[in-house]
Design a protein around this motif. Structure first.
Motif, PDB file in Angstrom:
ATOM      1  N   GLY A 162      -2.958  10.956  -1.669  1.00 15.20           N
ATOM      2  CA  GLY A 162      -2.677   9.642  -1.917  1.00 15.20           C
ATOM      3  C   GLY A 162      -1.720   8.253  -2.251  1.00 15.20           C
ATOM      4  O   GLY A 162      -1.336   7.799  -1.883  1.00 15.20           O
ATOM      5  N   HIS A 163      -1.755   8.979  -0.520  1.00 18.53           N
ATOM      6  CA  HIS A 163      -0.641   8.323   0.602  1.00 18.53           C
ATOM      7  C   HIS A 163       0.577   7.773  -0.320  1.00 18.53           C
ATOM      8  O   HIS A 163       0.688   6.598   0.197  1.00 18.53           O
ATOM      9  N   ARG A 164       1.341   9.537  -0.683  1.00 18.58           N
ATOM     10  CA  ARG A 164       2.942   8.071  -1.456  1.00 18.58           C
ATOM     11  C   ARG A 164       3.603   8.096  -0.223  1.00 18.58           C
ATOM     12  O   ARG A 164       3.563   9.026   0.192  1.00 18.58           O
ATOM     13  N   GLU A 165       3.968   7.274  -0.580  1.00 21.61           N
ATOM     14  CA  GLU A 165       5.916   6.824   0.257  1.00 21.61           C
ATOM     15  C   GLU A 165       7.081   8.619   0.384  1.00 21.61           C
ATOM     16  O   GLU A 165       7.091   8.390  -0.827  1.00 21.61           O
ATOM     17  N   ARG A 166       7.070   8.970   1.599  1.00 20.88           N
ATOM     18  CA  ARG A 166       8.409  10.104   1.425  1.00 20.88           C
ATOM     19  C   ARG A 166       8.431  10.052   2.385  1.00 20.88           C
ATOM     20  O   ARG A 166       8.720   9.062   3.869  1.00 20.88           O
ATOM     21  N   ARG A 167      10.161   9.962   2.092  1.00 21.15           N
ATOM     22  CA  ARG A 167      11.299   9.541   2.976  1.00 21.15           C
ATOM     23  C   ARG A 167      12.555  10.593   3.023  1.00 21.15           C
ATOM     24  O   ARG A 167      13.634  10.760   2.752  1.00 21.15           O
ATOM     25  N   VAL A 168      12.221  12.111   2.873  1.00 21.62           N
ATOM     26  CA  VAL A 168      12.484  13.094   3.125  1.00 21.62           C
ATOM     27  C   VAL A 168      13.185  13.615   4.518  1.00 21.62           C
ATOM     28  O   VAL A 168      12.811  12.931   5.302  1.00 21.62           O
ATOM     29  N   GLN A 169      14.350  13.334   4.537  1.00 25.47           N
ATOM     30  CA  GLN A 169      15.189  13.625   5.196  1.00 25.47           C
ATOM     31  C   GLN A 169      16.181  15.453   5.215  1.00 25.47           C
ATOM     32  O   GLN A 169      17.128  15.458   4.758  1.00 25.47           O
TER      33      GLN A 169
END
Length: 349
Positions: A320-327
């Motif tokens: 789905g190419h969801r934008e992820r910003r996992v830190q």
């Protein structure tokens, strides 16, 4: 006696998918699913197939796999400082986990950390066909002309200060705070700091945490000395610290500079830890064998590498190419050895 004609040698055929299936005791479809890194294979079966592939020397056809799955089975890695202790250990962990997961690693190591070098490295990797990129160098993020890739999964090791991309980092601030608090807790009036380069993201965070810890404790804040991560710079700056009788505790931003500092103190006749306590950062393999063994902050670079691959594979699998910003943050640990002690008792006159 008649001369015998040479017996033609048979060319050994490369192992096939069917050979792997027979050795692993699974179907060819299962081997294909493992080769294409599909998720619908239980872990025990996956490991059995991967072991059979390794034993037979089976190499999946990457071109065919790319056509079938839209993936290349390749992870790109960019690092501008492969000789750095943490970078090399992180890279090793990335390579091991990638291999277990059925991926190869394509490494690009530009010599100079500039925006142009970063763009060239990304272009080279995408042209060669990678499913995602891991960047092991946060320093490039400070460059005004940096150009991070778009349209390809990306994970940054060493932290992303802007939090615009998924990243994995050791908690630099927590490690520096633990080192400084340890020295203050031993009774030292203050703690001097031998920092890394001012253009280093990691060095700045360690220095900031050292400063904040002293301020909260109401302790004096000495001037910072900036080294370049090398033992030579630790020795050179250490001679200045050794000449100051007020210096009884030093937090050093990495173990190699700490080694140089200990040498400078020894040459000045100042004993570690009887006269000056020293704490390093990184916990390199040799730090336990310094004289004396070095109290230091252990960073789990292997865990950083493992988490980088895990986050990248999650992005690759996310159709789905969801934008992820996992830190993701790995907590370091203070390892107390023999280079720290309470300050010397003032001699009565």
């Amino acid at each position: 006696m008649t001369e015998s004609s040479p017996v033609p040698t048979k060319t050994r055929k490369p192992p096939s998918q069917a050979d792997v299936a027979a050795l692993a005791g699974v179907s060819s479809q299962t081997v294909s699913r493992v080769a294409n890194n599909r998720s619908n294979v239980d872990e025990a079966t996956r490991q059995r197939v991967l072991s059979a592939m390794q034993l037979l020397g089976y190499q999946p056809n990457s071109a065919a796999r790319a056509l079938a799955t839209g993936r290349f089975g390749m992870i790109g890695v960019i690092s501008f400082s492969l000789s750095a202790h943490g970078n090399s250990r992180t890279l090793q962990a990335i390579s091991e986990v990638a291999r277990i997961s059925g991926y190869s690693v394509n490494l690009v190591g530009p010599e100079v950390a500039t925006g142009g070098a970063m763009e060239q490295a990304v272009t080279k990797l995408t042209n060669q066909g990678v499913d995602g990129i891991i960047l092991i160098e946060a320093q490039i993020l400070d460059h005004p002309n940096r150009n991070l890739p778009h349209g390809v999964p990306l994970v940054i090791a060493d932290g992303d200060p802007d939090q615009r991309h998924p990243s994995v980092d050791n908690n630099q601030a927590a490690g520096a705070e633990a080192a400084t608090a340890h020295l203050l807790g031993l009774g030292h009036r203050t703690v001097h700091h031998l920092a890394g380069p001012q253009d280093s993201h990691s060095a700045r965070r360690r220095a900031a945490a050292w400063f904040d810890t002293l301020k909260r404790a109401g302790a004096p804040v000495p001037p910072v000395l900036y080294g370049d991560w090398s033992a030579e710079s630790g020795y050179r700056l250490g001679r200045r610290l050794a000449a100051d009788p007020e210096v009884t505790a030093v937090f050093v931003a990495n173990d190699h500079m700490a080694l140089g500092l200990v040498k400078a103190l020894h040459e000045a006749g100042r004993r570690v830890p009887h006269d000056v306590s020293v704490v390093g950062f990184d916990d390199v393999a040799e730090s336990a064998f310094f004289l004396p063994p070095l109290t230091t902050v252990h960073q789990d670079f292997e865990q950083v590498g493992r988490l980088c691959v895990s986050l990248l594979l999650e992005q690759i699998a996310d159709t789905g190419h969801r934008e992820r910003r996992v830190q993701a943050v790995v907590t370091p640990e203070l390892v107390v050895r023999e280079s720290t002690a309470p300050p010397p008792v003032p001699q009565s006159r």
